[in-house]
Design a protein around this motif. Sequence first.
Motif, short mmCIF file in Angstrom:
data_model
loop_
_atom_site.label_atom_id
_atom_site.label_comp_id
_atom_site.label_asym_id
_atom_site.label_seq_id
_atom_site.Cartn_x
_atom_site.Cartn_y
_atom_site.Cartn_z
N LEU A 131 0.82 -1.15 0.04
CA LEU A 131 -0.03 -0.02 0.03
C LEU A 131 0.89 1.14 -0.08
O LEU A 131 0.49 2.28 -0.40
CB LEU A 131 -0.87 -0.05 1.13
CG LEU A 131 -2.57 -0.34 0.96
CD1 LEU A 131 -3.06 0.54 0.04
CD2 LEU A 131 -2.61 -1.69 0.42
N GLY A 132 1.88 1.15 0.57
CA GLY A 132 3.00 2.33 0.49
C GLY A 132 3.38 2.70 -0.99
O GLY A 132 3.87 3.71 -1.26
N ARG A 133 3.07 1.92 -1.81
CA ARG A 133 3.45 2.22 -3.46
C ARG A 133 2.25 2.86 -3.99
O ARG A 133 2.12 3.05 -5.26
CB ARG A 133 3.71 0.90 -4.10
CG ARG A 133 5.23 0.54 -4.09
CD ARG A 133 5.65 -0.03 -2.90
NE ARG A 133 7.08 -0.32 -2.89
CZ ARG A 133 7.76 -0.38 -1.65
NH1 ARG A 133 7.44 -0.07 -0.48
NH2 ARG A 133 9.25 -0.77 -1.97
N ALA A 232 14.79 6.37 -1.92
CA ALA A 232 15.95 5.74 -1.50
C ALA A 232 16.78 7.01 -1.16
O ALA A 232 17.65 6.63 -0.16
CB ALA A 232 16.64 5.11 -2.65
N SER A 233 16.55 8.15 -1.83
CA SER A 233 17.39 9.31 -1.42
C SER A 233 17.11 9.71 -0.06
O SER A 233 18.00 10.01 0.90
CB SER A 233 17.44 10.36 -2.41
OG SER A 233 15.99 10.70 -2.41
N LEU A 234 15.87 9.77 0.29
CA LEU A 234 15.17 10.11 1.42
C LEU A 234 15.89 9.20 2.62
O LEU A 234 16.40 9.75 3.64
CB LEU A 234 13.54 10.13 1.48
CG LEU A 234 12.96 10.22 2.87
CD1 LEU A 234 13.29 11.73 3.41
CD2 LEU A 234 11.43 10.25 2.71
N GLU A 235 16.05 7.76 2.27
CA GLU A 235 16.55 6.86 3.37
C GLU A 235 17.90 6.99 3.48
O GLU A 235 18.29 7.16 4.68
CB GLU A 235 16.24 5.56 3.03
CG GLU A 235 16.60 4.52 4.03
CD GLU A 235 16.51 3.10 3.56
OE1 GLU A 235 16.65 2.30 4.64
OE2 GLU A 235 15.80 2.76 2.45
N ARG A 258 6.92 8.52 3.15
CA ARG A 258 6.48 7.89 2.04
C ARG A 258 5.00 8.17 1.82
O ARG A 258 4.61 8.68 0.68
CB ARG A 258 6.80 6.45 1.83
CG ARG A 258 6.26 5.70 0.59
CD ARG A 258 6.28 4.22 0.69
NE ARG A 258 7.74 3.80 0.53
CZ ARG A 258 8.06 3.36 -0.70
NH1 ARG A 258 7.29 3.43 -1.77
NH2 ARG A 258 9.27 3.13 -1.08
N ALA A 259 4.07 7.83 2.84
CA ALA A 259 2.69 8.07 2.76
C ALA A 259 2.64 9.72 2.35
O ALA A 259 1.57 9.86 1.70
CB ALA A 259 1.99 7.67 3.96
N LEU A 260 3.00 10.63 3.07
CA LEU A 260 2.95 12.11 2.83
C LEU A 260 3.27 12.39 1.37
O LEU A 260 2.59 13.06 0.77
CB LEU A 260 3.73 12.75 3.89
CG LEU A 260 3.92 14.30 3.82
CD1 LEU A 260 4.03 14.87 5.24
CD2 LEU A 260 4.50 14.87 2.67
N LEU A 261 4.44 11.91 0.86
CA LEU A 261 4.89 12.18 -0.51
C LEU A 261 3.98 11.58 -1.35
O LEU A 261 3.78 12.14 -2.65
CB LEU A 261 6.19 11.78 -0.60
CG LEU A 261 7.22 12.80 0.02
CD1 LEU A 261 8.80 11.87 -0.02
CD2 LEU A 261 7.53 14.13 -0.42
#
Length: 296
Positions: A131-133, A232-235, A258-261
């Motif tokens: 769901l995060g996708r 990946a860049s956020l991590e 991730r959910a916000l973006l």
Amino acid sequence: MERLAEPLNSMALVLYQPQDVVNVAAIIRAMSNFGLADLRLVEPAAFDPYRIAGIAHHTEPLIERTRRFPTLDAALADCGLVLGTTGRPRVQEYPVYTPREAAREVLTRARQQRVAILFGPEQDGLPNEALGRCHGVITIPTHPFNHSLNLAQAAVVIAYELWVAASGAASHPRAQGEGGASGATPDRVAHAGAAADPALAGTLPAKGPSVPGAGETAEPLASGAEREALFASLEGLLVALYPGGSPARRAQALARLRALLMRAQPTRAEAAALTNLLRHAARACSGGRGGNRSQP
């Protein structure tokens, strides 16, 4: 009929780890009925072309075009808008659509880029990681006495609404009144819950973010591959900021961000700008300020 080919051919149905070959066959038959041509199976445990052809008659071309992917990210790599199918509320917040609302949004985006509707496995439904996708979720309103729908049943409902939105079939005299009148739905967002419901069910959902109408042009959303590069860049930035941080807490922070973006629906240009900014920030943190920060 020519006007339907482009938007419908830009709509992919993605089945995540389907378990029952009969359901796969039923979905292929529904896709054939409603003009959809792009079926993607992720780690399929149930794909037997010979048996499917025996169940879903006259669908051999669609069976041959069906593609299998080893990971969900690979299946969504070229997709802009992604909507997942679930009925159970979640820890993170997602815009929620009825199938009819989703069809309108999907059709608008499909004029520009490939879009995807994501279905989970029969037993447990979509996991939270999948769901995060997604930019939002689709829920089919049903009677509370027995709200669960079979995977194939849910896919038929959604395929029908996609066909109606693309073809204008609802304006045909025979279609008037089908499905009943649609009243206003409250503006709300799905909340809390740990696991995915295998069915699409429950309450009347709220509309998600609006998109330009048929006569307008929307900027293409970031593709799946571009979104995953952003995350990946956020991590990488979180690792640089908190080198001694807990992996579990970092994963929780990433899920929230991730959910916000995803709710923000970044365009390709926006995702590229954010990715570059986060990468530069991570390099600056790693080179200039170490430390034993432990949050998150």
